[in-house]
Enzyme design. Structure first.
Site, PDB file in Angstrom:
ATOM      1  N   HIS A   1      -3.148   3.881  -3.784  1.00  0.00           N
ATOM      2  CA  HIS A   1      -2.361   3.542  -2.783  1.00  0.00           C
ATOM      3  C   HIS A   1      -1.242   2.824  -3.187  1.00  0.00           C
ATOM      4  O   HIS A   1      -1.142   1.923  -2.489  1.00  0.00           O
ATOM      5  CB  HIS A   1      -3.342   2.456  -2.371  1.00  0.00           C
ATOM      6  CG  HIS A   1      -4.791   2.221  -2.138  1.00  0.00           C
ATOM      7  ND1 HIS A   1      -4.872   2.311  -0.359  1.00  0.00           N
ATOM      8  CD2 HIS A   1      -5.757   2.710  -2.011  1.00  0.00           C
ATOM      9  CE1 HIS A   1      -6.217   2.628  -0.389  1.00  0.00           C
ATOM     10  NE2 HIS A   1      -6.854   3.039  -0.718  1.00  0.00           N
TER      11      HIS A   1
ATOM     12  N   ASP B   1       1.010  -1.082  -0.012  1.00  0.00           N
ATOM     13  CA  ASP B   1      -0.061   0.307  -0.421  1.00  0.00           C
ATOM     14  C   ASP B   1       1.319   1.276   0.042  1.00  0.00           C
ATOM     15  O   ASP B   1       1.672   1.533   0.057  1.00  0.00           O
ATOM     16  CB  ASP B   1      -0.991  -0.105   0.978  1.00  0.00           C
ATOM     17  CG  ASP B   1      -2.643   0.801   0.704  1.00  0.00           C
ATOM     18  OD1 ASP B   1      -2.346   2.021   0.976  1.00  0.00           O
ATOM     19  OD2 ASP B   1      -3.173   0.067   0.507  1.00  0.00           O
TER      20      ASP B   1
ATOM     21  N   GLU C   1     -10.041   3.670  -4.345  1.00  0.00           N
ATOM     22  CA  GLU C   1     -10.441   4.979  -3.578  1.00  0.00           C
ATOM     23  C   GLU C   1      -9.334   6.032  -4.416  1.00  0.00           C
ATOM     24  O   GLU C   1      -8.268   6.795  -4.505  1.00  0.00           O
ATOM     25  CB  GLU C   1      -9.842   5.643  -2.540  1.00  0.00           C
ATOM     26  CG  GLU C   1     -10.594   4.569  -1.028  1.00  0.00           C
ATOM     27  CD  GLU C   1     -10.247   4.750  -0.071  1.00  0.00           C
ATOM     28  OE1 GLU C   1     -11.120   4.458   0.689  1.00  0.00           O
ATOM     29  OE2 GLU C   1      -8.861   3.886   0.378  1.00  0.00           O
TER      30      GLU C   1
END
Length: 592
Positions: free
Chosen positions: A301, A247, A366
């Site tokens: 990410h 991440d 996201e």
């Protein structure tokens, strides 16, 4: 449960009380619950231990998850001698080593039925276990593999008990052995090991995908803690360990083709996952019927590890809340052609380290248009392509990335594999079909279980995995780590809500397109020290929901999950406690 059945149970165990103290307590089955009774020395029948009572006091005894097909646990218990249990393997093939591994593991599971530092009596019947694998060459995971089994236990000549497990492949046989281990119990009144003598179970799961996600980027998790998680998953028949391995906070995956990503991105040289370490986990999982599914989350990410590549935008941008949901921000720059060489190398290294997994998770979570829009280079590219700088055009940019990245996955794997993506702006109903082919992609839903997008995606023919945060985010309910108060998805989610979270009720007539579900543990506030308690026994509640899709509520399951929790503890899993032990010994009194 009738008086006659209790009588048979007493007679079948052949208890002998000579030279032993009269037990203070006994248990009796009364209307589906085991009642604790002060023992009267004048009582002529042998006292029944708690686990013996629980085994016959409801239809599924102590089994977890409950079987889905025909289940008959009989009416008799037999004493068995643990020292004379023999496991016989049949039909040799490619699964030989795996069959031997599950034989050895099962014998260890059996010993866990007895409390530590207790040596049970060596009296009792010998037991033969026959494992019949009908396809000994099948050793690969797939979404359409048969995990079902048939289990029979019956008395045999020469004072023996026979158990036979028939599975269409290794995975079915393994599941049958897991059930058999749950049928072996310890009588703490007379220090005997017992098993139901006349058993027939036909069982298979409702959903093919039954998972747990662990994020090992926000905090590092030791290989031993990961293996402990997989061991517990096997005990409740969960079959997918989803490894969110990188991440924006760290890049612990060791890419042999791009080693600088780990050198710059790992928290320390000791906090990495090499090919050898991952291979150890993959083998450990296969021997327990648990696939290890890698995720490389992109194009958002990402951050740590990518510093010297020139392939990211808005990394560590401030104020971070303007560009991402948590620090540090970072997204890949999709207009850089060199990026796709990096991705192909990472995908190839993952395919190799994870030993050709049957699926691949590409994340897609996201993605921030503000992040991309902060780059003049990206703005110039979009204008050159006659796109404006509005949201629909950034979806086109995302699709540009996803199409090229998908192609690199297929190249790295040498074939097409199912690809999983999180729900996002890319999966919105107004345009999902424009960007994602339903035959190529599986959508993992993280929004609420009431999200109308679920039904919309099903109507369009997409296959789904349910991870709705209102029931399956196990990091919820703790103090905030950015700001004050509690974290964003509070409150804490109890096992009852996990159990009641039915994929079938969310999908109704499209339930055949729901592959299953997955509990997620995002690790901003968890690490190896807290892992067991975060997952267990709540993940066991998920396991029964996905294996059996029960019609009954959590109330029916409460007495069995208390026992399953005890089994996990005996196996060394540091689970959360659900209730006082008094509730375990006094069934039915702790809930109104």
């Amino acid at each position: 449960m009738g008086v006659q059945k209790i009588f048979f149970l007493f007679m079948a165990v052949h208890y002998v009380l000579a030279d032993e103290d009269t037990p203070v307590w006994r248990w009796s089955c009364d209307d589906g619950r085991c009642v604790k009774i002060r023992n009267d020395p004048k009582f002529t029948e042998p006292a029944l231990s708690l686990e013996s009572c629980k085994m016959f006091c409801n239809e599924y005894g102590l089994l977890w998850p409950k079987p889905t097909g025909y289940t008959n646990l009989g009416t008799y218990l037999s004493k068995i001698n643990m020292n004379t249990i023999e496991v016989h393997l049949d039909k040799r093939g490619r699964s030989d080593d795996l069959m031997e591994a599950i034989r050895l593991r099962w014998k260890k599971l059996v010993t866990q039925a007895v409390p530590k530092f207790v040596i049970p009596k060596a009296s009792g019947k010998s037991m033969d276990v026959y494992l019949l694998n009908q396809n000994p060459d099948l050793i690969k995971f797939s979404l359409d593999m048969d995990e079902g089994y048939i289990l029979n236990i019956s008395p045999a000549a020469n004072e023996k008990v026979n158990a036979t497990i028939i599975g269409s492949n290794f995975f079915g046989v393994r599941n049958g052995l897991e059930t058999l281990s749950q049928l072996i119990i310890y009588d703490d009144i007379r220090n005997n090991v017992l098993i139901p003598r006349d058993v027939t179970i036909k069982d298979k799961p409702v959903y093919p995908y039954r998972g747990v996600l662990l994020d090992t980027s926000r905090n590092y998790f030791s290989i031993e803690s990961i293996k402990t998680t997989i061991e517990a998953m096997a005990m409740v028949k969960l079959n997918t360990f989803h490894w969110h391995i990188t991440d924006s906070q760290s890049f612990p995956f060791v890419s042999k083709k791009r080693p600088n990503l780990t050198k710059l991105g790992a928290y320390s040289p000791a906090k990495v996952y090499t090919k050898e370490m991952i291979g150890e986990v993959v083998k450990f999982g296969l021997e327990r019927g648990v696939r290890v599914l890698p995720e490389f989350d992109a194009p958002a990410h990402v951050g740590e590890g990518w510093q010297d590549t020139g392939l990211t935008v808005c990394f560590k941008a401030e104020p971070w809340a303007k560009y991402c949901v948590e620090p540090p921000c970072g997204q890949l720059n999709p207009i850089k052609e060199e990026l796709y060489d990096y991705l192909k190398d990472i995908y190839a290294d993952m395919e190799d380290a994870f030993q050709s997994p049957d699926m691949f998770h590409m994340g897609g979570d996201e993605v921030s248009e503000r992040c991309w829009n902060s780059s003049e280079e990206i703005q110039h590219f979009m204008i050159q392509n006659r796109w404006d700088l509005q949201k629909p055009s950034f979806l086109k940019l995302w699709n540009y990335f996803q199409t090229k990245a998908q192609e690199r996955v297929y190249q790295a794997f040498g074939k097409k594999v199912p690809i999983i993506l999180w729900t996002s702006t890319l999966t919105e109903l107004s345009h999902v079909e424009q960007y994602l082919n339903k035959d190529d992609y599986i959508i993992q839903v993280w929004t609420t279980g009431a999200d109308p997008t679920i039904r919309g995606l099903l109507e369009k023919g997409y296959r789904l995995i349910m991870s709705n945060y209102d029931a399956l985010y196990f990091d919820c309910g703790y103090g905030a780590w950015v700001g004050s108060g509690n974290n964003w998805c509070s409150p804490y989610i109890g096992w009852q809500k996990v159990y009641e979270n039915s994929p079938k009720l969310m999908s109704l007539e499209y339930s055949d397109q729901v592959l299953g579900g997955e509990a997620t543990l995002w690790s901003e506030q968890a690490d190896s020290a807290t892992l067991d308690g975060r997952l267990w026994p709540r993940a066991a509640a998920l396991a029964e929901r996905l294996w059996a899709e029960p019609l009954s509520s959590w109330r029916e399951a409460e007495r069995r999950i208390l026992h399953m929790r005890e089994r996990l503890v005996r196996a060394g899993i540091q689970t959360e406690s659900l209730e006082p032990e008094w509730c375990y010994q006094n069934e039915g009194y702790c809930y109104a």
